[in-house]
Design an enzyme around this catalytic site. Structure first.
Site, PDB file in Angstrom:
ATOM      1  N   LYS A 101       4.457  11.874   5.729  1.00 45.14           N
ATOM      2  CA  LYS A 101       5.849  12.000   6.141  1.00 45.14           C
ATOM      3  C   LYS A 101       6.432  10.611   6.368  1.00 45.14           C
ATOM      4  O   LYS A 101       5.663   9.727   6.713  1.00 45.14           O
ATOM      5  CB  LYS A 101       6.011  12.835   7.403  1.00 45.14           C
ATOM      6  N   TYR A 122      10.145  14.351  13.176  1.00 46.70           N
ATOM      7  CA  TYR A 122       9.499  15.233  14.166  1.00 46.70           C
ATOM      8  C   TYR A 122      10.559  16.000  14.958  1.00 46.70           C
ATOM      9  O   TYR A 122      10.409  17.194  15.225  1.00 46.70           O
ATOM     10  CB  TYR A 122       8.631  14.426  15.141  1.00 46.70           C
TER      11      TYR A 122
HETATM   12  P1  NAD Z   1       0.216   0.742   7.792  1.00 46.50           P
HETATM   13  O1  NAD Z   1       1.186  -0.375   7.732  1.00 46.50           O
HETATM   14  O2  NAD Z   1      -0.819   0.713   8.854  1.00 46.50           O
HETATM   15  O3  NAD Z   1      -0.539   0.870   6.394  1.00 46.50           O
HETATM   16  C1  NAD Z   1       0.165   0.792   5.171  1.00 46.50           C
HETATM   17  C2  NAD Z   1      -0.833   0.624   4.027  1.00 46.50           C
HETATM   18  O4  NAD Z   1      -0.101   0.463   2.827  1.00 46.50           O
HETATM   19  C3  NAD Z   1      -1.734  -0.604   4.175  1.00 46.50           C
HETATM   20  O5  NAD Z   1      -3.028  -0.304   3.733  1.00 46.50           O
HETATM   21  C4  NAD Z   1      -1.089  -1.609   3.234  1.00 46.50           C
HETATM   22  O6  NAD Z   1      -2.031  -2.542   2.696  1.00 46.50           O
HETATM   23  C5  NAD Z   1      -0.563  -0.698   2.137  1.00 46.50           C
HETATM   24  N1  NAD Z   1       0.555  -1.292   1.392  1.00 46.50           N
HETATM   25  C6  NAD Z   1       0.670  -1.309   0.049  1.00 46.50           C
HETATM   26  N2  NAD Z   1       1.792  -1.928  -0.325  1.00 46.50           N
HETATM   27  C7  NAD Z   1       2.407  -2.325   0.802  1.00 46.50           C
HETATM   28  C8  NAD Z   1       3.605  -3.055   1.054  1.00 46.50           C
HETATM   29  N3  NAD Z   1       4.418  -3.465   0.057  1.00 46.50           N
HETATM   30  N4  NAD Z   1       3.935  -3.314   2.338  1.00 46.50           N
HETATM   31  C9  NAD Z   1       3.151  -2.864   3.361  1.00 46.50           C
HETATM   32  N5  NAD Z   1       1.997  -2.187   3.174  1.00 46.50           N
HETATM   33  C10 NAD Z   1       1.625  -1.926   1.901  1.00 46.50           C
HETATM   34  O7  NAD Z   1       1.063   2.088   7.860  1.00 46.50           O
HETATM   35  P2  NAD Z   1       0.568   3.509   8.378  1.00 46.50           P
HETATM   36  O8  NAD Z   1       0.884   3.626   9.819  1.00 46.50           O
HETATM   37  O9  NAD Z   1      -0.792   3.757   7.929  1.00 46.50           O
HETATM   38  O10 NAD Z   1       1.633   4.465   7.621  1.00 46.50           O
HETATM   39  C11 NAD Z   1       1.457   4.855   6.260  1.00 46.50           C
HETATM   40  C12 NAD Z   1       2.204   6.164   6.008  1.00 46.50           C
HETATM   41  O11 NAD Z   1       1.670   7.158   6.868  1.00 46.50           O
HETATM   42  C13 NAD Z   1       3.698   6.132   6.308  1.00 46.50           C
HETATM   43  O12 NAD Z   1       4.390   6.919   5.387  1.00 46.50           O
HETATM   44  C14 NAD Z   1       3.829   6.736   7.697  1.00 46.50           C
HETATM   45  O13 NAD Z   1       5.071   7.345   7.944  1.00 46.50           O
HETATM   46  C15 NAD Z   1       2.703   7.747   7.650  1.00 46.50           C
HETATM   47  N6  NAD Z   1       2.175   8.040   8.993  1.00 46.50           N
HETATM   48  C16 NAD Z   1       2.120   9.332   9.379  1.00 46.50           C
HETATM   49  C17 NAD Z   1       1.639   9.653  10.630  1.00 46.50           C
HETATM   50  C18 NAD Z   1       1.537  11.097  11.055  1.00 46.50           C
HETATM   51  O14 NAD Z   1       1.300  11.364  12.222  1.00 46.50           O
HETATM   52  N7  NAD Z   1       1.668  12.033  10.132  1.00 46.50           N
HETATM   53  C19 NAD Z   1       1.237   8.640  11.520  1.00 46.50           C
HETATM   54  C20 NAD Z   1       1.285   7.329  11.074  1.00 46.50           C
HETATM   55  C21 NAD Z   1       1.767   7.037   9.802  1.00 46.50           C
END
Ligand code: NAD
Length: 378
Positions: free
Chosen positions: A138, A224
């Protein structure tokens, strides 16, 4: 009973020939041992950031019907770390360039896209083209058009699609839906929901960069509050009006900081939501004709907590929501059970997100919503 292969079982289930009573009464273990390889579904995580590392991968150790089979990462150094920690075969490790060859890998059944929001559409479409079932984090994408492109690709390639709405698998959400459906506290008249946290740290993070996130608090946390407003009333809204507040424009240079919005529903119910990257909020309260019920916290990783005007305190055994969510999707794939968070639900929420941004651009003007055709209610 004649032995069913996974393919023949799915075929019968899809055609409705097994019947829901059959599926409901069938011991799950029996159903799953009809899988021709007698294996759990293999999931590959795309993007090994904080959500994959601290939530999804540990949850996959806790799932009954799927397991972490592969990874797709743009960071070479992560490959050996994850390979060792989760015992991932070398041939199940991909990067963003060779990702499309994953279609040849029979041990991967589901691809879970966990990248910055603006990358969801590209990778979900590539996953569908590779013939793999898809879970998209999401918010589903950064526009309704991208949601349509993902849905169309999954339909075209005959793969199943789900959005990473973990709360749809949480027992507290099911209880709220039951109260609404059964009118346990009478008709829901007013719903209040908050979803926010105080964003600190690197101002260059992707969540504050509109090109990568598609928007700020509304995209990240607002979905949410949109979801709770909908399952708190049991209906899709018929209109929305919204307002934006900015108190730290030096930090939130590119994305929205705080947004409030009000929904109207066909039966006269009203909902108010607040989402923020500069204020905490984690609550759902439903005021009804004969009492109230609330969740607080309402959408964190759990355990969730709930109370009602009867003095009841809700208590359900805690299990990682992400494990429940991935198992629910596995059951949808293998048993044709209900998809609790289909692509159309992610698209519906993006239609609402776009209407909220439009209302803000038009000074709070009420936006009419026509969501009936999507067939998604809660
Ligand atoms: P994060 O920043 O911790 O991780 C992002 C990942 O994408 C990293 O591994 C990074 O290397 C990679 N990536 C590739 N290209 C990138 C770029 N151009 N810029 C930045 N990162 C890049 O993020 P996250 O918290 O893991 O979130 C990822 C996804 O998961 C998002 O869509 C977020 O909304 C979703 N999310 C959902 C929940 C939930 O409860 N459902 C919780 C957290 C995150």
């Amino acid at each position: 009973m004649k032995q069913l292969t996974r393919r023949s079982f799915n075929g019968l289930a899809t055609k409705g020939l097994l019947g829901s009573a059959f599926i409901a009464n069938m011991p799950l273990a029996n159903a799953f041992t009809t899988n021709k390889n007698s294996k759990k579904l293999g999931v590959a995580l795309v993007g090994l950031g904080s959500y994959s590392t601290y939530q999804l991968a540990p949850s996959l150790l806790d799932t009954e019907h799927c397991y972490l089979a592969g990874i797709v990462t743009g960071t070479k150094e992560k490959e050996s770390v994850w390979q060792e920690k989760y015992n991932i075969p070398k041939e199940n490790i991909y990067n963003y360039e060779n990702f499309d060859t994953i279609g040849d890998n029979d041990s991967i059944d589901v691809i879970y896209v966990v990248l910055p929001n603006s990358m969801h559409a590209e990778f979900c479409i590539r996953a569908a083209k590779a013939g793999k079932h898809v879970i998209c984090e999401k918010p589903m994408a950064v526009s309704v058009a991208e949601c349509d492109a993902i849905i169309n690709a999954c339909n075209e390639h005959k793969v199943k699609l789900s959005v990473g709405y973990r709360m749809q698998s949480d027992p507290y959400t099911h209880e709220v839906k039951k109260y609404v459906r059964e009118k346990t506290f009478g008709d829901v008249l007013f719903v209040s929901s908050d979803a926010g946290y105080v964003s600190k740290g690197n101002p260059d993070q992707w969540r504050l960069n509109k090109k990568l996130s598609g928007g700020g608090a509304l995209m990240n946390m607002g979905v949410y509050a949109i979801q709770t407003s909908i399952y708190g009333t049991g209906q899709n809204p018929i209109s929305v009006s919204a307002q934006e507040f900015s108190t730290r424009p030096d930090y939130f240079m590119d994305t929205d900081e705080t947004i409030t919005a009000q929904f109207k529903f066909e039966n006269g119910a009203v909902a108010h939501m607040m989402t923020s990257h500069n204020a905490n909020g984690n609550r759902l309260k439903c005021h009804c004709s004969k009492g109230w019920f609330e969740l607080d916290p309402a959408h964190s990783y759990g355990p969730i907590s709930g109370r009602t005007s009867n003095g009841d305190v809700l208590k359900f055994p805690h299990k990682r929501q992400q494990a429940l969510q991935m198992d629910d999707f596995a059951k949808h794939i293998l048993l044709d059970s209900k998809n609790l968070a289909p692509g159309e639900m992610g698209k519906r929420d993006m239609i609402i997100v776009e209407a909220i941004y439009k209302s803000i651009r038009e000074g709070g003007q009420e936006q009419l919503l026509s969501l009936g055709d999507l067939g998604i209610v809660v």
